[in-house]
Design an enzyme around this catalytic site. Sequence first.
Site, PDB file in Angstrom:
ATOM      1  N   GLY A   1      -2.123   7.970   5.811  1.00 45.65           N
ATOM      2  CA  GLY A   1      -3.139   7.532   6.754  1.00 45.65           C
ATOM      3  C   GLY A   1      -3.114   8.317   8.053  1.00 45.65           C
ATOM      4  O   GLY A   1      -4.169   8.621   8.629  1.00 45.65           O
TER       5      GLY A   1
ATOM      6  N   CYS B   1       0.221  -4.121  -0.848  1.00 43.22           N
ATOM      7  CA  CYS B   1       0.455  -3.905   0.581  1.00 43.22           C
ATOM      8  C   CYS B   1       0.719  -5.224   1.294  1.00 43.22           C
ATOM      9  O   CYS B   1       1.314  -5.253   2.372  1.00 43.22           O
ATOM     10  CB  CYS B   1      -0.727  -3.170   1.212  1.00 43.22           C
ATOM     11  SG  CYS B   1      -2.317  -3.952   0.904  1.00 43.22           S
TER      12      CYS B   1
ATOM     13  N   GLU C   1      -6.352   1.437   5.744  1.00 40.97           N
ATOM     14  CA  GLU C   1      -5.591   0.288   5.246  1.00 40.97           C
ATOM     15  C   GLU C   1      -4.274   0.833   4.710  1.00 40.97           C
ATOM     16  O   GLU C   1      -4.215   1.340   3.595  1.00 40.97           O
ATOM     17  CB  GLU C   1      -6.377  -0.441   4.149  1.00 40.97           C
ATOM     18  CG  GLU C   1      -7.707  -0.996   4.598  1.00 40.97           C
ATOM     19  CD  GLU C   1      -7.584  -2.171   5.553  1.00 40.97           C
ATOM     20  OE1 GLU C   1      -6.443  -2.630   5.812  1.00 40.97           O
ATOM     21  OE2 GLU C   1      -8.617  -2.628   6.062  1.00 40.97           O
TER      22      GLU C   1
END
Length: 517
Positions: free
Chosen positions: A251, A302, A268
Amino acid sequence: MSNPLFSKLNLASLGISEQNSGLHNGINSLPSNGLDNIATYSPANGLLIGHVKSASEQDYHAAVVNCQEAFKYWREIPAPRRGEIVRQIGDAFRKHKDELGKLVALEMGKIYQEGLGEVQEIIDICDFAVGLSRQLYGLTMPSERPKHRLSEQWQPLGVVGIISAFNFPVAVWAWNSMLAAVCGDTSLWKPSEKTPLCAIACMNIISEVLKANNLPSGLFGMVIGDASLGKMMADDHRIPLVSATGSTRMGKSVAESVGKRLGRSLLELGGNNAIIVSEHADINLALQATVFSSFGTAGQRCTTSRRLIIHESIYETFKTRLVNVVGQLRAKVGSPLDPSTLIGPLIDQDAVNAMINVLTEVKAEGGTILIGGEKLTISGYEGGNYVLPAVVEAKNEMQAVQKETFAPIVYLLKYSKIEEAIEMQNNVPQGLSSSIFSNHIRETELFLSASGSDCGIANVNIGPSGAEIGGAFGGEKETGGGRESGSDSWKAYMRRQTVTINFSDQLPLAQGIKFDL
């Protein structure tokens, strides 16, 4: 070698079969100049499922152009009509729910019930998006100038790039693509190269709807390949928004590349979620939630619970009961297609090695493994990536505890005061999901206050894993700050436009400025 698990499935309606799984193009609805083949293996038995031809750089650019051309058409379609198409897509997934759920179980390794749940998420987000297609509301504000109207409206962005992870091989794509579709955007999806057949199946299902409505294929584009395709997407000025799901490391790379070109990123990323178990908790409820949220999907969510912060007065009781449950779970680890299985395999051998390595690390830091953590061999599935979930006594400040390990490991931590528990929960780099089990209103309200949980998701008397699509999904800190799925997450896929209309015969300036000629 033929994969015997194919004999348990009937995937022909998805365009996936043992005979034709040999070579799919990594780009939908366009001829491929393909590079090397990507082999996909079932984590249940370690055997080959099939090959997918990786999209080339030329393929990628052709796909972007295809999506751009489709956008020019799609943005002019009224939003309720766009919603009608998404409704038909939802119905198509209803029709194929069973087969796609089994394919998710075969290729990703989550149990069949969770595979069905993931397809249900696609159906649910389609239903949500249909209603949203008539609710893309702007605002009207009072103007300070006479005979002026001040308002704002929302316009489509363009091509939305979607980078998804292996653990939810179909649902997270739908969260993004279906909202983007009703907002007037097209999308280009780069699925995980570990689960390409699930992505191809989704494209095959959607193609039925697009053909029936004479719509361009570029409404929902796809390219399959390695991380270089994701890098192209992040660097591409033609893609105004990149939505990326995966590790924090990935990310940060996407955010840097997109930020350099002043594009938008919706991230995310990692989670290091905790359950606080108060002395005022319903222990049976807390234990049940712990088992699913810590060990469901073999710890590869997650939102998996990775830390249990337990009050000192019930710590020993809760620890003993949890260890006993994990001992019983040994018999429930197995093939994801077996109805009796509760815990399927990890995605690959690298994931198994990562689990073993982190347990070695936590032991070196002074942690104690109470049970589990070893690789299991399941009769008939000897090549599978099976492990027994691990329960570990540890300290919150340990390096192993501070990072996310995508495996069924839960760390037991002890606290004495609720303020201490909340501080421990917040004292990690990630900030996705959180949970408290307590029947004491002062504790639960403190947990939900500004000085409570610092996560994007806060739950009371329910575990941190699993979320309904009606609420915005996402987290803070190293989780990335993005929001997907429900609530007003649709705004990420549109651009805000402030509109001023003067219906007077004068030209007054704002703030009373005089500029007379």
